[in-house]
Design a protein around this motif. Structure first.
Motif, PDB file in Angstrom:
ATOM      1  N   LEU A   1       0.869  -1.278  -0.115  1.00  0.00           N
ATOM      2  CA  LEU A   1       0.057   0.159   0.021  1.00  0.00           C
ATOM      3  C   LEU A   1       0.869   1.098  -0.129  1.00  0.00           C
ATOM      4  O   LEU A   1       0.647   1.926  -0.900  1.00  0.00           O
ATOM      5  CB  LEU A   1      -1.084   0.084   1.057  1.00  0.00           C
ATOM      6  CG  LEU A   1      -1.969  -0.984   1.179  1.00  0.00           C
ATOM      7  CD1 LEU A   1      -2.740  -0.790   2.521  1.00  0.00           C
ATOM      8  CD2 LEU A   1      -3.024  -0.787  -0.047  1.00  0.00           C
ATOM      9  N   GLU A   2       1.925   1.296   0.746  1.00  0.00           N
ATOM     10  CA  GLU A   2       2.922   2.318   0.952  1.00  0.00           C
ATOM     11  C   GLU A   2       3.795   2.537  -0.522  1.00  0.00           C
ATOM     12  O   GLU A   2       3.771   3.591  -1.023  1.00  0.00           O
ATOM     13  CB  GLU A   2       3.872   2.293   1.957  1.00  0.00           C
ATOM     14  CG  GLU A   2       3.044   2.116   3.482  1.00  0.00           C
ATOM     15  CD  GLU A   2       2.504   1.059   3.968  1.00  0.00           C
ATOM     16  OE1 GLU A   2       1.969   0.797   5.077  1.00  0.00           O
ATOM     17  OE2 GLU A   2       2.795   0.037   3.111  1.00  0.00           O
TER      18      GLU A   2
ATOM     19  N   LEU B   1       3.155   5.947  -2.631  1.00  0.00           N
ATOM     20  CA  LEU B   1       4.426   6.584  -3.123  1.00  0.00           C
ATOM     21  C   LEU B   1       4.288   6.867  -4.589  1.00  0.00           C
ATOM     22  O   LEU B   1       4.896   7.929  -5.272  1.00  0.00           O
ATOM     23  CB  LEU B   1       5.737   6.349  -2.606  1.00  0.00           C
ATOM     24  CG  LEU B   1       6.882   6.892  -2.961  1.00  0.00           C
ATOM     25  CD1 LEU B   1       6.755   8.332  -2.577  1.00  0.00           C
ATOM     26  CD2 LEU B   1       8.156   6.294  -2.168  1.00  0.00           C
ATOM     27  N   ARG B   2       4.127   5.848  -5.467  1.00  0.00           N
ATOM     28  CA  ARG B   2       4.160   5.729  -6.960  1.00  0.00           C
ATOM     29  C   ARG B   2       3.295   7.038  -7.416  1.00  0.00           C
ATOM     30  O   ARG B   2       3.306   7.551  -8.111  1.00  0.00           O
ATOM     31  CB  ARG B   2       3.938   4.270  -7.383  1.00  0.00           C
ATOM     32  CG  ARG B   2       3.929   4.315  -8.894  1.00  0.00           C
ATOM     33  CD  ARG B   2       3.020   3.267  -9.487  1.00  0.00           C
ATOM     34  NE  ARG B   2       1.696   3.529  -9.349  1.00  0.00           N
ATOM     35  CZ  ARG B   2       0.875   2.434  -9.066  1.00  0.00           C
ATOM     36  NH1 ARG B   2       1.253   1.139  -8.973  1.00  0.00           N
ATOM     37  NH2 ARG B   2      -0.413   2.849  -8.773  1.00  0.00           N
TER      38      ARG B   2
ATOM     39  N   ARG C   1       4.595   9.833   2.463  1.00  0.00           N
ATOM     40  CA  ARG C   1       4.505   8.668   1.851  1.00  0.00           C
ATOM     41  C   ARG C   1       5.744   7.776   1.637  1.00  0.00           C
ATOM     42  O   ARG C   1       5.971   6.859   1.751  1.00  0.00           O
ATOM     43  CB  ARG C   1       3.863   9.134   0.412  1.00  0.00           C
ATOM     44  CG  ARG C   1       2.385   9.253   0.485  1.00  0.00           C
ATOM     45  CD  ARG C   1       1.625   9.467  -1.223  1.00  0.00           C
ATOM     46  NE  ARG C   1       0.593  10.202  -0.796  1.00  0.00           N
ATOM     47  CZ  ARG C   1      -0.612   9.935  -1.856  1.00  0.00           C
ATOM     48  NH1 ARG C   1      -0.240   9.359  -2.992  1.00  0.00           N
ATOM     49  NH2 ARG C   1      -1.848  10.573  -1.580  1.00  0.00           N
ATOM     50  N   ALA C   2       6.719   8.590   1.437  1.00  0.00           N
ATOM     51  CA  ALA C   2       8.041   8.090   1.291  1.00  0.00           C
ATOM     52  C   ALA C   2       8.528   7.516   2.634  1.00  0.00           C
ATOM     53  O   ALA C   2       9.306   6.472   2.727  1.00  0.00           O
ATOM     54  CB  ALA C   2       8.939   9.219   0.698  1.00  0.00           C
TER      55      ALA C   2
ATOM     56  N   THR D   1       9.308   3.011   6.533  1.00  0.00           N
ATOM     57  CA  THR D   1       9.038   2.286   7.889  1.00  0.00           C
ATOM     58  C   THR D   1       8.706   0.951   7.392  1.00  0.00           C
ATOM     59  O   THR D   1       9.008  -0.002   8.062  1.00  0.00           O
ATOM     60  CB  THR D   1       7.969   3.289   8.529  1.00  0.00           C
ATOM     61  OG1 THR D   1       8.418   4.451   8.684  1.00  0.00           O
ATOM     62  CG2 THR D   1       7.638   2.571   9.940  1.00  0.00           C
ATOM     63  N   ALA D   2       7.767   0.819   6.594  1.00  0.00           N
ATOM     64  CA  ALA D   2       7.075  -0.419   6.071  1.00  0.00           C
ATOM     65  C   ALA D   2       8.073  -1.490   5.818  1.00  0.00           C
ATOM     66  O   ALA D   2       8.239  -2.496   6.315  1.00  0.00           O
ATOM     67  CB  ALA D   2       6.357  -0.462   5.182  1.00  0.00           C
ATOM     68  N   LEU D   3       9.276  -1.073   4.795  1.00  0.00           N
ATOM     69  CA  LEU D   3      10.246  -1.854   4.561  1.00  0.00           C
ATOM     70  C   LEU D   3      10.981  -2.185   5.720  1.00  0.00           C
ATOM     71  O   LEU D   3      11.483  -3.333   5.900  1.00  0.00           O
ATOM     72  CB  LEU D   3      11.163  -1.256   3.498  1.00  0.00           C
ATOM     73  CG  LEU D   3      10.315  -0.928   2.153  1.00  0.00           C
ATOM     74  CD1 LEU D   3      11.543  -0.065   1.209  1.00  0.00           C
ATOM     75  CD2 LEU D   3       9.981  -2.101   1.578  1.00  0.00           C
TER      76      LEU D   3
END
Length: 144
Positions: free
Chosen positions: A57-58, A62-63, A71-72, A77-79
């Motif tokens: 989703l993140e 960002l895309r 968003r970046a 954080t998710a990664l």
């Protein structure tokens, strides 16, 4: 290894129009879409239990807007959270980041040959969608 930063991911999302940008973004997209293996961490079961994002989703957010620093940062954080919970993902993410960094330092070599004294030469890297409106006219001879 250099840490993955929000600025680097935003720049990559914004440069997805270049061949290198497309390849890097595609590699990250493929990696994020791999199944999430949490190792020994159990899947949350109850209401209100924290959910861990796969990062998809993140990545999409960002895309869709690479200029939004929030968003970046959400993708970073998710990664990082996913990498902490999924050893295989961490190894593959490290490999992807290393390859992306090496590709970003590629060298450009421009060679010009032939007779170009009557024309223009354009040198550079990663050109796209260029238009030149040039007409070939006769040159005025030098006055004597």
């Amino acid at each position: 290894m250099d840490p993955i930063t929000a600025a680097a991911l935003a720049a990559m999302a914004g440069s997805a129009g270049s061949e290198a940008g497309r390849q890097a973004w595609s590699g990250l997209t493929d990696l994020v879409r791999r199944p999430f293996r949490r190792g020994t961490i159990p899947e949350p079961t109850g209401e209100g239990s924290p959910r861990v994002s796969s990062g998809e989703l993140e990545l999409t957010a960002l895309r869709d807007d690479s200029t939004d620093p929030n968003r970046a940062q959400a993708l970073v954080t998710a990664l990082h959270v996913r990498a902490a919970l999924d050893e295989e993902f961490r190894v593959r993410l490290d490999e992807w980041w290393r390859e992306t960094q090496v590709a970003g330092r590629s060298q450009v070599s421009n060679n010009v040959s032939g007779n170009v004294s009557d024309g223009a030469v354009l040198q550079g890297r990663d050109f796209s969608k260029l238009t030149f409106n040039m007409s070939r006219g006769t040159r005025n001879p030098d006055p004597e």
